[in-house]
Design an enzyme around this catalytic site. Structure first.
Site, PDB file in Angstrom:
ATOM      1  N   LYS A 185     144.309  22.652-106.147  1.00  3.00           N
ATOM      2  CA  LYS A 185     143.729  22.300-107.342  1.00  3.00           C
ATOM      3  C   LYS A 185     143.500  23.640-108.074  1.00  3.00           C
ATOM      4  CE  LYS A 185     143.199  18.148-106.273  1.00  3.00           C
ATOM      5  NZ  LYS A 185     142.113  17.276-105.537  1.00  3.00           N
TER       6      LYS A 185
HETATM    7  C1  LIG Z   1     141.794  16.329-104.850  1.00  5.43           C
HETATM    8  C2  LIG Z   1     141.177  15.063-105.226  1.00  5.43           C
HETATM    9  C3  LIG Z   1     139.921  14.375-104.747  1.00  5.43           C
HETATM   10  C4  LIG Z   1     139.194  14.854-103.619  1.00  5.43           C
HETATM   11  O1  LIG Z   1     139.195  15.933-103.465  1.00  5.43           O
HETATM   12  P1  LIG Z   1     138.882  16.688-101.958  1.00  5.43           P
HETATM   13  O2  LIG Z   1     138.231  18.142-102.409  1.00  5.43           O
HETATM   14  O3  LIG Z   1     140.223  16.870-101.393  1.00  5.43           O
HETATM   15  O4  LIG Z   1     137.949  16.078-100.960  1.00  5.43           O
HETATM   16  C5  LIG Z   1     139.288  13.415-105.511  1.00  5.43           C
HETATM   17  N1  LIG Z   1     140.162  12.680-106.500  1.00  5.43           N
HETATM   18  C6  LIG Z   1     141.470  13.223-106.913  1.00  5.43           C
HETATM   19  C7  LIG Z   1     142.090  12.497-107.930  1.00  5.43           C
HETATM   20  C8  LIG Z   1     141.923  14.329-106.152  1.00  5.43           C
HETATM   21  O5  LIG Z   1     143.049  14.743-106.554  1.00  5.43           O
END
Ligand SMILES: *Cc1c(COP(=O)(O)O)cnc(C)c1O
Length: 383
Positions: A185
């Site tokens: 991210k």
């Molecule tokens: C990455 C992601 C999540 C969850 O995040 P984590 O930190 O991996 O639990 C939720 N929604 C979307 C759209 C994502 O891309």
């Protein structure tokens, strides 16, 4: 062997390492001062009143769902093209996710499809700003207002994105938003997440659900305060706390967010320039008034017309040292959801999209030479 370019990757520099090491040498490696410092820096950057740091984006979705009072008997409208967690969090709370198909142009949940899925049980909409392109918040907010629904933005892709000049997370149109700090991210804390809200009561509940449903705050105690050790468990909460190590990394990463997003946008601009005119391929769109923060760069390829399967293309690119990924398998087509009775055919645009999509590398640490290598490999493979 050529250097492998993955589809995504974190950026960790000496400052980040130093920030984590200094917490390791301090008295507080968890439940210390870095958590609030991170929350404060984060809420200021996105323009929200309150922020609550948690152990993952998934935990953020779960506590937000609980804090919004969503539970058994409720329905929540979600897109099928998202990471599983968006829908799973609704199930964790005992409520029912209802999939509304995507718009084949923006790839975001379609406002028209949302309206079709509203029933007397619908309580909320969880729009996902897919790839970092905001949904049309104003239109979705109008629908929500008309039907008295709550909006929780899944902004896991959209830190640093803008919608008509508004920063995602500033909550002009929604009750709360969640972010993820997984390494792919925009910023990372290894694992981590954040919920932001402007509603003080929601904020208080987020704090409770993050920490076993426990409070020590004299103003919320139900029974008599017995002394400095005293605390009360008032709800069935969870242990979703972030560590101070993670928060220190988050603070250090946040200082680089602007650069991270502008570099992602630069790479996207290069792709958009270099990849025009491929016969069997469509590029992402960015309607005017929107600023995509490009968590992902998704190509749509007509593999039938190309005469090669996606698997062949993925393998050919891998031979050139180019990593790719598929975002996402529609959530409602997974075996678990099918067993619950969901039908993949209910969202035909998501199925069409799934057959055509391929995410190519984009991350701030990518050099212009890396971008050129990806372009060259795509020219060999799919033009
Ligand atoms: C990455 C992601 C999540 C969850 O995040 P984590 O930190 O991996 O639990 C939720 N929604 C979307 C759209 C994502 O891309």
């Amino acid at each position: 062997m050529k250097k492998v370019i993955p589809y995504s990757k974190q950026w960790i520099d000496q400052e980040d390492i130093q920030a984590v090491v200094s917490v390791l040498k301090s008295d507080w490696i968890t439940q210390g001062p870095k958590i609030q410092e991170f929350e404060e820096a984060f809420r200021k950057i996105v323009g929200a009143r309150f922020a609550v740091a948690v152990s993952s984006g998934t935990a953020a979705l779960h506590v937000a769902t609980l804090a919004l009072g969503i539970g058994p008997g409720d329905e929540v409208i979600v897109p099928p093209i998202t990471f599983l967690a968006t829908a799973n969090a609704v199930l964790y709370a005992g409520a029912k996710p209802v999939f509304a198909d995507i718009d084949p142009e923006t790839l975001n949940i379609s406002p028209r499809e949302i309206e079709k899925k509203i029933t007397p049980k619908t309580r909320a909409i969880y729009p996902v700003h897919f790839t970092g392109l905001s949904v049309d918040l104003e239109v979705i907010a109008k629908i929500a207002k008309k039907h008295n629904l709550i909006i929780l933005e899944d902004a896991a892709h959209a830190l640093g994105a803008k919608y008509h000049g508004e920063t995602i997370g500033s909550l002009r149109h929604s009750k709360a938003a969640i972010f993820s700090f997984h390494p792919v991210k925009h910023i990372t804390t290894a694992e981590g997440g954040m919920v932001v809200t402007n509603d003080e009561r929601v904020y208080e509940k987020l704090l409770l659900f993050r920490n076993h449903g426990v409070t020590k705050d004299p103003k919320f105690l139900i029974k008599k305060d017995e002394g400095p050790w005293y605390y009360e468990m008032q709800k069935l909460g969870f242990h979703y706390r972030m560590t101070d190590l993670a928060a220190a990394l988050g603070i250090s990463q946040l200082a680089k967010l602007e650069h991270f997003v502008s570099r992602r946008r630069e790479i996207a601009a290069r792709y958009l320039k270099e990849l025009v005119g491929f016969k069997n391929m469509r590029l992402p769109i960015e309607p005017s008034g929107y600023e995509n923060s490009y968590h992902l760069f998704v190509l749509r390829i007509n593999f039938d017309q190309l005469g090669k399967s996606r698997k062949e293309v993925v393998e050919a690119l891998r031979k050139e040292g180019i990593g790719t990924q598929v975002h996402y398998i529609p959530v409602n087509s997974h075996p678990f959801y099918q067993k619950l009775g969901y039908k993949a055919g209910d969202c035909p645009a998501a199925q069409d999209y799934y057959r055509s999509c391929l995410s190519i590398p984009i991350y701030p640490d990518m050099s212009n030479d890396d971008v050129a290598r990806v372009v060259q490999a795509l020219k060999q493979t799919i033009s």
